[in-house]
Enzyme design. Structure first.
Site, PDB file in Angstrom:
ATOM      1  N   SER A 299       5.188   4.722  -3.232  1.00  0.00           N
ATOM      2  CA  SER A 299       6.030   5.925  -3.310  1.00  0.00           C
ATOM      3  C   SER A 299       7.299   5.603  -4.082  1.00  0.00           C
ATOM      4  O   SER A 299       7.761   4.457  -4.093  1.00  0.00           O
ATOM      5  CB  SER A 299       6.414   6.388  -1.907  1.00  0.00           C
ATOM      6  OG  SER A 299       7.402   7.393  -1.986  1.00  0.00           O
TER       7      SER A 299
ATOM      8  N   TYR B 193       9.745   4.083   6.707  1.00  0.00           N
ATOM      9  CA  TYR B 193       8.759   4.464   5.675  1.00  0.00           C
ATOM     10  C   TYR B 193       9.105   3.806   4.338  1.00  0.00           C
ATOM     11  O   TYR B 193       8.232   3.237   3.668  1.00  0.00           O
ATOM     12  CB  TYR B 193       8.730   5.994   5.531  1.00  0.00           C
ATOM     13  CG  TYR B 193       7.820   6.481   4.416  1.00  0.00           C
ATOM     14  CD1 TYR B 193       6.445   6.251   4.464  1.00  0.00           C
ATOM     15  CD2 TYR B 193       8.332   7.170   3.315  1.00  0.00           C
ATOM     16  CE1 TYR B 193       5.604   6.693   3.457  1.00  0.00           C
ATOM     17  CE2 TYR B 193       7.502   7.626   2.299  1.00  0.00           C
ATOM     18  CZ  TYR B 193       6.139   7.376   2.372  1.00  0.00           C
ATOM     19  OH  TYR B 193       5.309   7.817   1.366  1.00  0.00           O
TER      20      TYR B 193
HETATM   21  N1  LIG Z   1       3.064  13.720  -0.367  1.00  0.00           N
HETATM   22  C1  LIG Z   1       4.077  13.033  -0.888  1.00  0.00           C
HETATM   23  O1  LIG Z   1       5.153  13.583  -1.195  1.00  0.00           O
HETATM   24  C2  LIG Z   1       3.922  11.562  -1.139  1.00  0.00           C
HETATM   25  C3  LIG Z   1       4.840  10.953  -1.999  1.00  0.00           C
HETATM   26  C4  LIG Z   1       4.735   9.595  -2.241  1.00  0.00           C
HETATM   27  C5  LIG Z   1       3.730   8.861  -1.646  1.00  0.00           C
HETATM   28  N2  LIG Z   1       2.845   9.475  -0.815  1.00  0.00           N
HETATM   29  C6  LIG Z   1       1.794   8.656  -0.210  1.00  0.00           C
HETATM   30  O2  LIG Z   1       0.540   9.195  -0.560  1.00  0.00           O
HETATM   31  C7  LIG Z   1      -0.408   8.958   0.475  1.00  0.00           C
HETATM   32  C8  LIG Z   1      -1.055  10.279   0.883  1.00  0.00           C
HETATM   33  O3  LIG Z   1      -0.048  11.209   1.260  1.00  0.00           O
HETATM   34  P1  LIG Z   1      -0.385  12.751   1.475  1.00  0.00           P
HETATM   35  O4  LIG Z   1       0.901  13.486   1.363  1.00  0.00           O
HETATM   36  O5  LIG Z   1      -1.542  13.137   0.646  1.00  0.00           O
HETATM   37  O6  LIG Z   1      -0.815  12.723   3.035  1.00  0.00           O
HETATM   38  P2  LIG Z   1      -1.510  13.830   3.973  1.00  0.00           P
HETATM   39  O7  LIG Z   1      -1.592  15.143   3.299  1.00  0.00           O
HETATM   40  O8  LIG Z   1      -0.805  13.713   5.275  1.00  0.00           O
HETATM   41  O9  LIG Z   1      -2.979  13.215   4.131  1.00  0.00           O
HETATM   42  C9  LIG Z   1      -3.089  11.949   4.738  1.00  0.00           C
HETATM   43  C10 LIG Z   1      -4.502  11.455   4.673  1.00  0.00           C
HETATM   44  O10 LIG Z   1      -4.537  10.157   5.278  1.00  0.00           O
HETATM   45  C11 LIG Z   1      -5.488  10.170   6.318  1.00  0.00           C
HETATM   46  N3  LIG Z   1      -5.104   9.264   7.386  1.00  0.00           N
HETATM   47  C12 LIG Z   1      -4.011   9.329   8.197  1.00  0.00           C
HETATM   48  N4  LIG Z   1      -4.030   8.301   9.069  1.00  0.00           N
HETATM   49  C13 LIG Z   1      -5.164   7.590   8.789  1.00  0.00           C
HETATM   50  C14 LIG Z   1      -5.743   6.445   9.341  1.00  0.00           C
HETATM   51  N5  LIG Z   1      -5.174   5.777  10.364  1.00  0.00           N
HETATM   52  N6  LIG Z   1      -6.919   5.998   8.828  1.00  0.00           N
HETATM   53  C15 LIG Z   1      -7.529   6.649   7.814  1.00  0.00           C
HETATM   54  N7  LIG Z   1      -7.007   7.747   7.246  1.00  0.00           N
HETATM   55  C16 LIG Z   1      -5.846   8.207   7.733  1.00  0.00           C
HETATM   56  C17 LIG Z   1      -5.594  11.597   6.777  1.00  0.00           C
HETATM   57  O11 LIG Z   1      -6.863  11.782   7.366  1.00  0.00           O
HETATM   58  P3  LIG Z   1      -7.076  12.586   8.751  1.00  0.00           P
HETATM   59  O12 LIG Z   1      -6.398  13.913   8.590  1.00  0.00           O
HETATM   60  O13 LIG Z   1      -8.555  12.657   8.874  1.00  0.00           O
HETATM   61  O14 LIG Z   1      -6.460  11.740   9.830  1.00  0.00           O
HETATM   62  C18 LIG Z   1      -5.459  12.335   5.438  1.00  0.00           C
HETATM   63  O15 LIG Z   1      -6.684  12.356   4.757  1.00  0.00           O
HETATM   64  C19 LIG Z   1       0.368   8.255   1.596  1.00  0.00           C
HETATM   65  O16 LIG Z   1       0.206   6.862   1.475  1.00  0.00           O
HETATM   66  C20 LIG Z   1       1.806   8.634   1.318  1.00  0.00           C
HETATM   67  O17 LIG Z   1       2.717   7.699   1.808  1.00  0.00           O
HETATM   68  C21 LIG Z   1       2.926  10.810  -0.544  1.00  0.00           C
END
Ligand SMILES: NC(=O)c1ccc[n+]([C@@H]2O[C@H](COP(=O)([O-])OP(=O)(O)OC[C@H]3O[C@@H](n4cnc5c(N)ncnc54)[C@H](OP(=O)(O)O)[C@@H]3O)[C@@H](O)[C@H]2O)c1
Length: 249
Positions: A144, A157
């Site tokens: 991130s 985080y």
């Molecule tokens: N969105 C942002 O602004 C942003 C920015 C920078 C970086 N990121 C990074 O990008 C990644 C994805 O973020 P997102 O915003 O797309 O998240 P999200 O919408 O919350 O989706 C999270 C995903 O991770 C899965 N997950 C959660 N806990 C898990 C576990 N213990 N084992 C396996 N799967 C798990 C969830 O599956 P279930 O629902 O089935 O549990 C879901 O598919 C993360 O690493 C986050 O830190 C996000």
């Protein structure tokens, strides 16, 4: 001859039932990879992603596994081998992000973040080493922009993603000799299920104001860069952090 960049390759995307991971799974499949759509608690989301991939002529399968647990990670990789016979690409995407100001950080919050965002990523990478063949592989860690932007209220985080960047650089040096490339993609604020349920919508305007390209991201802004890093087009790139953040650093 196929013009798809990932024809014949097999990829695991952790946390692919939603958000950035779901988009990455679809983009990898569109380039010909067979994709394991991992999820932890949302079978409906994962099924939707697989159905969409298959409807577009791609190949994908769901595998449930909590990727903060070693035994479940081992099962995820064994099921991948059983389903598709090989492994070429690991996308360490599953991650959680919860805000906590300094005075409110708890042991539970610390361990939940580090167990998934850092330990799970290490254990999954370790498992991938057992499955990548002699032609090597590509590991892409979804880090991130916060690893260097360090926004207030998110020390734990932010620390997990700084750790991810360090692990990326170190693993790249260790694994280059096995033709295994390790890169991170560092998104800015992206509109996902997680940012909606986590209350980050309130921060959208603040982030838009400090983002040179003047908008927050969508999952499809991130996924094509991941495809590039998984493909031979990036064959001489390893150990790098790739900011995909509209210019925000
Ligand atoms: N969105 C942002 O602004 C942003 C920015 C920078 C970086 N990121 C990074 O990008 C990644 C994805 O973020 P997102 O915003 O797309 O998240 P999200 O919408 O919350 O989706 C999270 C995903 O991770 C899965 N997950 C959660 N806990 C898990 C576990 N213990 N084992 C396996 N799967 C798990 C969830 O599956 P279930 O629902 O089935 O549990 C879901 O598919 C993360 O690493 C986050 O830190 C996000």
């Amino acid at each position: 001859m196929s013009t798809q960049k990932l024809a014949g390759k097999v990829a695991i995307v952790t946390g692919a039932s939603k958000g950035i991971g779901a988009s990455i799974a679809k983009h990898l499949a569109a380039e010909g990879a067979s994709v394991i759509v991992n999820y932890s608690s949302s079978p409906e989301g994962a099924d939707r992603v697989v159905k969409e991939i298959v409807a577009s002529g791609g190949n994908a399968k769901t595998v449930q596994a909590n990727v903060s647990k070693k035994a479940e990670i081992e099962r995820l990789f064994a099921e991948t081998k059983k389903a598709f016979g090989r492994l070429d690409i690991l996308i360490n995407n599953a991650g959680i992000y919860q805000g906590q100001p300094a005075g409110e950080i708890t042991e539970e919050n610390f361990h939940a973040h580090f167990d998934l965002n850092v330990l799970g990523l290490i254990l999954a990478s370790q498992e991938a080493l057992k499955y990548f063949g002699p032609e090597g592989g590509s590991i892409i860690n979804i880090s991130s922009v916060v690893s260097t932007l360090s926004p207030p209220g998110m020390a734990v985080y932010n620390a997990t993603k700084s750790a991810v960047d360090g692990i990326t650089r170190t693993f790249a040096k260790e694994l280059g000799a096995r033709k295994i490339r390790v890169n991170s993609v560092n998104p800015g604020l992206v509109e996902t299920e997680g940012t909606h349920t986590g209350g980050f919508v309130e921060k959208f305007d603040t982030f838009i104001a400090i983002t040179p390209l003047g908008r927050i991201g969508q999952p499809q802004d991130i996924a094509p860069v991941v495809v590039f890093l998984a493909s031979p087009d990036s064959g001489w790139i390893t150990g790098e952090t790739h900011y995909v953040s509209g210019g925000l650093r």
